[in-house]
Design an enzyme around this catalytic site. Structure first.
Site, PDB file in Angstrom:
ATOM      1  CB  CYS A  79     -77.443 -37.736 -48.680  1.00 15.57           C
ATOM      2  SG  CYS A  79     -76.767 -37.486 -50.552  1.00 15.57           S
ATOM      3  CG  HIS A 167     -77.065 -33.006 -47.148  1.00 15.86           C
ATOM      4  ND1 HIS A 167     -75.994 -33.874 -46.687  1.00 15.86           N
ATOM      5  CD2 HIS A 167     -77.027 -33.266 -48.660  1.00 15.86           C
ATOM      6  CE1 HIS A 167     -75.780 -34.552 -47.792  1.00 15.86           C
ATOM      7  NE2 HIS A 167     -76.117 -34.268 -48.957  1.00 15.86           N
ATOM      8  CD  GLU A 169     -75.893 -32.797 -43.423  1.00 17.22           C
ATOM      9  OE1 GLU A 169     -77.150 -33.202 -43.231  1.00 17.22           O
ATOM     10  OE2 GLU A 169     -75.263 -33.316 -44.331  1.00 17.22           O
ATOM     11  N   GLY A 222     -50.731 -18.410 -25.950  1.00 17.17           N
ATOM     12  CA  GLY A 222     -51.532 -17.249 -25.960  1.00 17.17           C
ATOM     13  C   GLY A 222     -52.839 -17.450 -26.700  1.00 17.17           C
ATOM     14  CB  SER A 226     -52.488 -23.660 -25.653  1.00 20.35           C
ATOM     15  OG  SER A 226     -52.336 -22.220 -25.698  1.00 20.35           O
ATOM     16  CB  THR A 227     -55.759 -19.983 -22.917  1.00 18.09           C
ATOM     17  OG1 THR A 227     -54.818 -19.317 -23.567  1.00 18.09           O
ATOM     18  CG2 THR A 227     -56.250 -19.154 -21.674  1.00 18.09           C
TER      19      THR A 227
END
Ligand code: XMP
Length: 509
Positions: A79, A167, A169, A222, A226-227
């Protein structure tokens, strides 16, 4: 991580989508602003130029320095990128006199072009531009047209430079992924080796090398990010990872105990800190949502800081930052304006003097989930709905009391359990209940009641930026509403939120 594909961002709304499509091909890529990218490109195997809201003809249009790229690395210009190459290399770009927006079909494809291998003859493509390429740049060879756009795609003779005005994508470009594969795999010969397994192997090795025998502290929430970060780090450094899981008293019913238990079963070295009393007393009497968020942010840091100080010689703070946050903070447009303060929690205060390690900073959310699955994390943990940091405090409108938290936890638990037992939980992106600051009249037996109203909210979304309310079945809503009113003392009315975002938001505060 090896550097494979560089995506230069000119501010298009679709730039992240390009990266996601490339990653779907198991190819590693990174996005950089067009005016701030690495000077040493020796590790890169191809470059993609994104679209842009600018016109190449306007004075403030982005002017990237392509001297290290053009003719030296395989280049795909999308584009704005395609128009930029044309405009500044002897072609002509002018405002289009017809609308070049939306779906179009290719009407001409040059034969025997590797870029269009396996692409259907009348393939649908997605256009989104107001300028158009009137004439090709020097050595340009037209590769494809639509009925309205003559120079829909071209390449430069003698270079591995390709340019397309549509585009690839966007999903509406039905062969877009095929074209990206043709360019990256067949033309640029980029290896397709970015898989969750490869990521885990490489990241664990990198973390071992970087952290050696140092101690690392990490706050578990939780949530998925992060887990996964914790499990990765645990694989790399074992017991030197110290996890802290704070109960702020605003979590879901039994969440603190259940999740802590799960973490312990996973072998993580985790300390659960119940600070609910401290959070609730600091929040007493506070009704303003932003003030609530600030108090929770501050108290969290104080509690975490106290705990972290008890770990002798800790050197690193690990965070579950993921790629969209990283891109956002370095984007062409700069960090976007703060809408809700807690969205950009910036880690811990400087005085903690910890170095930061962010093992997921290159991954999109769906990649984090796949990496989590590779690491053997339970699907029930990986598939959990997002839950805001300030927890139930922003779903209790007005001031917060222990009794209100109890009521909302009960209502929320019935709603979420109901979604699970009806097989609806995984079809919903996020769900929860909101305790409204109004009482309504009801009758129970011969008694008149004057009790709380709760709202249920369930949305579909991909990233939380936009969302639609979910058309939950009436039978389900009927059952849940009955159950809530019968079982939760203090509630006599249930309503369902049927607003989309925008203009509403997902949370009510
Ligand atoms: P909104 O309400 O802005 O929510 O449409 C979009 C997503 O962000 C979550 N959210 C928060 N997350 N701290 C968080 O960690 C917050 O203060 C916060 N406010 C909203 C919300 O749950 C949804 O997933």
């Amino acid at each position: 991580m090896q550097h494979n594909v560089l995506i230069l961002d000119f501010g298009s709304q679709y730039t992240q989508l390009i990266a996601r499509r490339v990653r779907e091909l198991n190819i590693f890529c990174e996005i950089f602003p067009y005016n701030h990218f690495p000077t040493d490109l020796s590790d890169y195997k191809a470059v993609i130029l994104s679209g842009s809201p600018f016109s190449v003809r306007s004075e403030d249009a982005p002017h990237p320095d392509l001297s290290q790229i053009r003719g030296k690395l395989p280049l795909l210009a999308v584009c704005y990128g395609a128009q930029y190459l044309a405009h500044f290399s002897g072609g002509e770009v002018a405002p289009s006199n017809i609308r070049e927006y939306g779906r179009a079909n290719l009407s001409y494809i040059k034969v025997n072009e590797p870029f269009f291998e396996k692409v259907n003859a009348h393939s649908q493509v997605w256009m989104s531009h107001s300028d158009t390429i009137k004439s090709l740049p020097e050595n340009g060879v037209r590769l494809a047209s639509t009925n309205d756009v003559e120079n829909a795609a071209y390449r430069i003779e003698g270079e591995q430079t390709y340019a397309i005005q549509f585009h690839p994508e966007v999903y509406h470009s039905t062969d877009g992924k095929q074209m990206l594969e043709n360019f990256l795999v067949n033309i640029a010969q980029v290896p397709q080796n970015f898989t969750p397994n490869a990521f885990v192997d490489e990241m664990v090795a990198e973390l071992k090398e970087k952290l050696q025998n140092d101690k690392v502290v990490l706050g578990l929430s939780g949530g998925v990010d992060s887990t996964v970060a914790a499990v990765l780090l645990h694989q790399a450094i074992g017991k030197n990872l110290y996890c802290i899981f704070v109960n702020n008293g605003l979590l879901r019913k039994n969440e603190f105990e259940n999740v802590l238990d799960q973490y312990k079963h996973m072998g993580l070295n985790v300390k659960g800190v119940d600070a609910s009393g401290r959070f609730l007393s600091e929040l007493a009497g506070v009704s303003d949502p932003e003030t609530k968020r600030k108090i929770i942010g501050r108290v969290f840091i104080e509690v975490f800081d106290d705990e972290a100080h008890q770990i002798e010689d800790v050197k690193w703070l690990a965070q579950g930052t993921i790629y969209p946050d990283v891109i956002e903070s370095v984007s062409v447009k700069g960090p976007s304006a703060t809408i809700k303060s807690h969205h950009n929690v910036g880690g811990l205060p400087d005085y903690m003097k910890l170095s930061i390690v962010e093992p997921l900073r290159m991954l999109f959310k769906d990649e984090v989930r796949r990496v989590g699955a590779t690491l053997g994390i339970d699907a029930s943990l990986l598939g959990r709905h997002p839950f805001p940091g300030p927890g139930l405090s922003i779903r209790i409108l007005g001031d917060i009391t222990l009794e209100k938290v109890r009521i909302l936890q009960e209502v929320d638990a019935l709603f979420i359990e109901g979604l699970k037992s009806f097989g609806l939980y995984d079809k919903v992106w996020q769900a929860g209940a909101i305790l409204l600051p109004v009482n309504s009249v009801g009758v129970m037996g011969d008694e008149r009641t004057y009790e709380k109203v709760v709202a249920l909210r369930a949305v579909e979304s991909t990233d939380g930026m936009t969302a639609d309310w979910v058309h939950l079945p009436y039978d389900f809503l009927m059952k849940i509403s009955n159950e809530i009113i019968n079982k939760v003392k203090g509630v006599n009315r249930v309503v369902y939120d049927i607003s989309s975002k925008p203009p509403a938001t997902i949370e009510w505060e």
